[in-house]
Design an enzyme around this catalytic site. Structure first.
Site, short mmCIF file in Angstrom:
data_model
loop_
_atom_site.label_atom_id
_atom_site.label_comp_id
_atom_site.label_asym_id
_atom_site.label_seq_id
_atom_site.Cartn_x
_atom_site.Cartn_y
_atom_site.Cartn_z
N LEU A 69 0.75 -1.26 -0.02
CA LEU A 69 0.02 -0.13 0.08
C LEU A 69 0.94 1.30 -0.15
O LEU A 69 0.30 2.08 -0.43
CB LEU A 69 -0.90 0.23 1.34
CG LEU A 69 -2.02 -1.28 1.27
CD1 LEU A 69 -2.69 -1.17 2.58
CD2 LEU A 69 -2.82 -1.22 0.23
N ASP A 70 2.06 1.14 0.36
CA ASP A 70 3.10 2.32 0.41
C ASP A 70 4.12 2.16 -0.31
O ASP A 70 5.21 1.83 0.08
CB ASP A 70 3.35 2.74 1.99
CG ASP A 70 4.07 3.89 2.00
OD1 ASP A 70 4.13 4.73 1.12
OD2 ASP A 70 4.69 4.34 2.97
N PHE A 71 3.88 1.86 -1.62
CA PHE A 71 4.71 1.44 -2.67
C PHE A 71 5.59 2.72 -3.35
O PHE A 71 5.36 3.36 -4.32
CB PHE A 71 4.15 0.90 -4.08
CG PHE A 71 5.24 -0.03 -4.72
CD1 PHE A 71 4.79 -1.54 -4.70
CD2 PHE A 71 6.02 0.48 -5.38
CE1 PHE A 71 5.42 -2.25 -5.65
CE2 PHE A 71 6.79 -0.40 -6.01
CZ PHE A 71 6.44 -1.73 -6.37
#
Length: 291
Positions: A69-71
């Site tokens: 989700l935090d790429f």
């Protein structure tokens, strides 16, 4: 291969901080995009290879399709030239539930996508496609085309454009896995093109070959270079070295070394003069002959 290697961990329960988990992992270097853009294209290509392996693993992990989700670059480090993810706190294996296609809406700063809702009430391949598009906008679009070999640019443009096109996500994932994932020693068309870098240049200059010789001085700086005080580049053969030397007005000679990059390309020093040549059994010098 794609994530940090865990060497050990321990639990510590104290009055101040209960249920504390300490992990010991391998050491990596923070990912700085500006520094990466100053490295050779081969090094950036290697990072993209490791990213493709990560994408493939996340899409087919034992837990199912995993999305980060935090790429973003800050979630990754470089270990021995390979890209590895360090923070899995925001990883998720849950595919979004839906009742219609409108529930499968993905919003990004530059583009928005709507995916189909399956009969099982899940957004089809949302985790995989989120990872792929984030890889495109944070990594591929910067690292792959920039200063790439001319013979590879059409194929690289195809890859980059496909990753940014939501209609080709699934096709592109397979395409990347087939074309990029083999090791440099594998007999893949793409890797062979990367190593060979087809050369049609015809030089009007003549170079005199001096075996077992080296030019210790007469350095000039070029970009990108494997040596910060000189011009050290990789080539497939002598013809490519001649092409590079002809492209620099200050280049009057070059020296083939017995060192190679991870793709097998030979490292070559480019020199602005040949006034002082010394014996060296491991090198071959080529001197430009002028009228």
């Amino acid at each position: 291969l794609c994530c940090f290697q865990l060497y050990g961990y321990c639990y510590q329960d104290s009055n101040d901080i209960p249920d504390t988990l300490t992990t010991i992992t391998e050491l990596g270097s923070p990912l700085e995009m500006i520094q990466l853009l100053q490295t050779s294209w081969e090094d950036r290509f290697r990072i993209c290879l490791s990213l493709v392996r990560l994408l493939h693993y996340l899409a087919h992990s034992p837990l199912g399709s995993v999305t980060l989700l935090d790429f973003r670059p800050r979630q990754f480090v470089i270990v021995d030239g390979e890209l590895k993810v360090t923070d899995l706190d925001d990883a998720s294996v849950e595919e979004s539930s839906c009742t219609s296609n409108s529930d499968c809406f993905m919003e990004f700063p530059a583009r928005n996508f709507t995916l189909p809702c399956s009969v099982e009430g899940r957004c089809q391949s949302m985790n995989e496609k989120r990872n792929l598009y984030n890889a495109y906008r944070f990594f591929f679009t910067y690292l792959l085309p920039h200063s790439a070999p001319s013979s590879l640019r059409p194929l690289l443009d195809k890859i980059v454009n496909a990753t940014g096109n939501h209609n080709k996500h699934v096709i592109c994932t397979e395409y990347l896995a087939l074309e990029l994932s083999p090791s440099p020693s594998a007999n893949s068309e793409f890797t062979q093109k990367c190593v060979k870098s087809a050369n049609t240049h015809k030089s009007d200059s003549f170079y005199r070959r001096v075996p077992e010789a080296f030019i210790p001085d007469e350095n000039y700086r070029c970009w990108p270079s494997y040596h910060h005080k000189g011009c050290l580049l990789s080539v497939f053969d002598v013809n490519e070295a001649i092409e590079i030397c002809d492209s620099y007005s200050q280049c009057k000679a070059f020296v083939l070394t017995n060192q190679t990059t991870w793709t097998g390309r030979q490292l070559v020093f480019f020199k602005m003069a040949s006034n002082h040549i010394v014996p060296d059994p491991d090198k071959i010098t080529y001197v430009k002959v002028t009228d």
